[in-house]
Design a protein around this motif. Structure first.
Motif, PDB file in Angstrom:
ATOM      1  N   SER A 223     -19.787 126.745  46.545  1.00 26.81           N
ATOM      2  CA  SER A 223     -19.992 128.195  46.521  1.00 26.81           C
ATOM      3  C   SER A 223     -18.694 128.867  46.093  1.00 26.81           C
ATOM      4  O   SER A 223     -17.612 128.448  46.505  1.00 26.81           O
ATOM      5  N   ALA A 224     -18.841 129.905  45.261  1.00 29.10           N
ATOM      6  CA  ALA A 224     -17.689 130.717  44.870  1.00 29.10           C
ATOM      7  C   ALA A 224     -17.727 132.071  45.565  1.00 29.10           C
ATOM      8  O   ALA A 224     -17.077 133.024  45.136  1.00 29.10           O
ATOM      9  N   TYR A 261     -15.918 120.876  38.651  1.00 28.26           N
ATOM     10  CA  TYR A 261     -16.437 121.417  39.906  1.00 28.26           C
ATOM     11  C   TYR A 261     -17.709 120.665  40.280  1.00 28.26           C
ATOM     12  O   TYR A 261     -18.655 120.580  39.493  1.00 28.26           O
ATOM     13  N   TYR A 263     -20.939 120.629  42.561  1.00 25.30           N
ATOM     14  CA  TYR A 263     -21.672 121.785  43.098  1.00 25.30           C
ATOM     15  C   TYR A 263     -23.102 121.378  43.413  1.00 25.30           C
ATOM     16  O   TYR A 263     -23.839 120.933  42.536  1.00 25.30           O
ATOM     17  N   ASN A 270     -27.304 128.894  48.599  1.00 25.46           N
ATOM     18  CA  ASN A 270     -26.527 129.321  47.420  1.00 25.46           C
ATOM     19  C   ASN A 270     -27.402 129.340  46.164  1.00 25.46           C
ATOM     20  O   ASN A 270     -26.956 128.958  45.085  1.00 25.46           O
ATOM     21  N   ASP A 275     -24.984 134.149  43.693  1.00 24.13           N
ATOM     22  CA  ASP A 275     -24.293 132.850  43.777  1.00 24.13           C
ATOM     23  C   ASP A 275     -23.987 132.317  42.376  1.00 24.13           C
ATOM     24  O   ASP A 275     -22.895 131.804  42.116  1.00 24.13           O
ATOM     25  N   LEU A 279     -20.168 131.806  40.587  1.00 23.11           N
ATOM     26  CA  LEU A 279     -19.682 130.547  40.016  1.00 23.11           C
ATOM     27  C   LEU A 279     -19.240 130.742  38.573  1.00 23.11           C
ATOM     28  O   LEU A 279     -18.178 130.242  38.172  1.00 23.11           O
ATOM     29  N   CYS A 283     -15.484 130.019  37.170  1.00 18.29           N
ATOM     30  CA  CYS A 283     -15.260 129.036  36.109  1.00 18.29           C
ATOM     31  C   CYS A 283     -14.406 129.589  34.967  1.00 18.29           C
ATOM     32  O   CYS A 283     -13.905 128.821  34.138  1.00 18.29           O
ATOM     33  N   VAL A 290     -18.896 121.715  35.057  1.00 18.52           N
ATOM     34  CA  VAL A 290     -19.605 121.762  36.331  1.00 18.52           C
ATOM     35  C   VAL A 290     -20.599 120.617  36.400  1.00 18.52           C
ATOM     36  O   VAL A 290     -21.391 120.412  35.473  1.00 18.52           O
ATOM     37  N   TYR A 314     -28.766 128.258  37.238  1.00 21.96           N
ATOM     38  CA  TYR A 314     -27.353 127.903  37.102  1.00 21.96           C
ATOM     39  C   TYR A 314     -27.078 127.332  35.709  1.00 21.96           C
ATOM     40  O   TYR A 314     -26.096 127.713  35.047  1.00 21.96           O
TER      41      TYR A 314
END
Length: 350
Positions: A223-224, A261, A263, A270, A275, A279, A283, A290, A314
């Motif tokens: 999570s960012a 990352y 994830y 998330n 969310d 991210l 990034c 990712v 995502y």
């Protein structure tokens, strides 16, 4: 009372040479023994066939080789192998060989248990009993290299420090192990084929950059958004995202090596648009890629794999922003060898 024998692999080559000179032998004998210990992976002094029997006895009288033992090897239907590795003091860790069509990867542990408290990880439910020594980390890799040669017909090609433990909480021993793994006197593997994964220990990421390491860096982000990250990984209150961002910017400025990352997307945790947006924004700070990882449940209902639509959201957002993204399907789930599942379920009594 007799003094406890020293672990011979805790000695440097120079210390071994000095030991032989002090005992009336030639310094080069230290080179021979060092080669047996690391490059030839000797499990006992009797394995050292080009060393005189009297010399081997002297070594036996003074030292011990605390070699690991693979207590149990489980093979998954997809070819993944999980090793239950017993250490010299009876404790057990797990390591995994992950095969694909083009390579074999070793996923190795750095601690017995884990220092951290990520709620979605089975290993985090174990208390941290101790750090692994450099030779114990090295032995995991050597064992998987042997399995790769036996079952897949070629040497191990990659290593990821994504097994049990937080590698950066065992920094010195992990660095010494990697030094041996990459040395021509050890396994001779390229540092560029090694990835160290951290949950985000900012100050140690900076230290790695200052130390000029050549391996790759992965960060288990998940999570960012600060409050979400803190909820699923409570220890991160000590390593906030602002500090992590600064550490990663420092890493890239020093190494010019992009960050990966790791994830996992969970339903109800998330998988919202905010969310995804957070991210994408995170990034942009440093060059990165990712890996969206399939989640592997650990016997409770709090964390569940998100719907495919959430994962696709995502993927589309990251690709739209020219960020490299890959979906990592889990391997070895049928033997609890997949990401987050290592927890010594098969631990035998000591």
């Amino acid at each position: 009372m007799q003094n406890e024998k020293r672990d011979i692999r805790a000695l440097s080559k120079e210390q071994l040479r000095d030991f032989f000179v002090a005992n009336g032998d030639k310094a080069f004998r230290g080179n021979q023994v060092y080669e047996w210990l690391w490059n030839k992976r000797a499990h006992s002094f009797d394995d050292m066939t080009n060393v005189a029997k009297s010399t081997r006895q002297m070594l036996e009288d003074n030292f011990v080789i605390n070699h690991i033992h693979v207590d149990q090897m489980q093979q998954s239907e997809d070819g993944t192998i999980k090793n239950a590795v017993r250490l010299h003091d009876g404790l057990v860790v797990e390591s995994v060989l992950i095969p694909t069509e083009t390579r074999t990867t070793a996923c190795v542990s750095s601690q017995v248990g884990c220092s951290l408290d990520c709620k979605f990880c089975a290993t985090a439910r174990l208390k941290r009993m101790r750090n692994l020594n450099p030779d114990e980390i090295y032995d995991q890799v050597a064992a998987i290299d042997s399995e790769s040669r036996l079952y897949h017909g070629h040497p191990l090609s990659n290593i990821v420090f994504m097994g049990m433990g937080e590698p950066l909480m065992n920094y010195n021993n992990v660095m010494k192990a990697i030094e041996k793994i990459t040395s021509p006197e050890g396994l001779g593997m390229s540092a560029k084929r090694i990835t160290v994964s951290t949950s985000g220990v900012s100050k140690m990421i900076k230290k790695m950059a200052d130390d000029g390491v050549k391996f790759k860096l992965a960060v288990s982000l998940h999570s960012a958004i600060e409050e979400v990250r803190n909820r699923i990984m409570p220890f991160t209150t000590s390593f906030p995202l602002t500090e992590l961002r600064e550490a990663l910017e420092y890493w890239y400025s020093k190494t010019k090596s992009r960050v990966t990352y790791e994830y996992v997307v969970w339903g109800g945790i998330n998988d919202r648009n905010e969310d995804v947006d957070a991210l994408v924004k995170f990034c942009r700070y440093v060059p990165c890629k990712v890996n969206l990882i399939e989640y592997n449940p650990i016997d409770d209902g709090e964390f569940q794999q998100a719907a495919p639509e959430a994962v696709n959201a995502y993927i589309k957002a990251l690709e739209r922003n020219d960020i490299v993204v890959k979906v990592r399907r889990s391997r070895g789930k049928d033997i609890d060898a997949a990401c987050g599942q290592l927890a010594n379920k098969n631990e035998a009594a000591v």
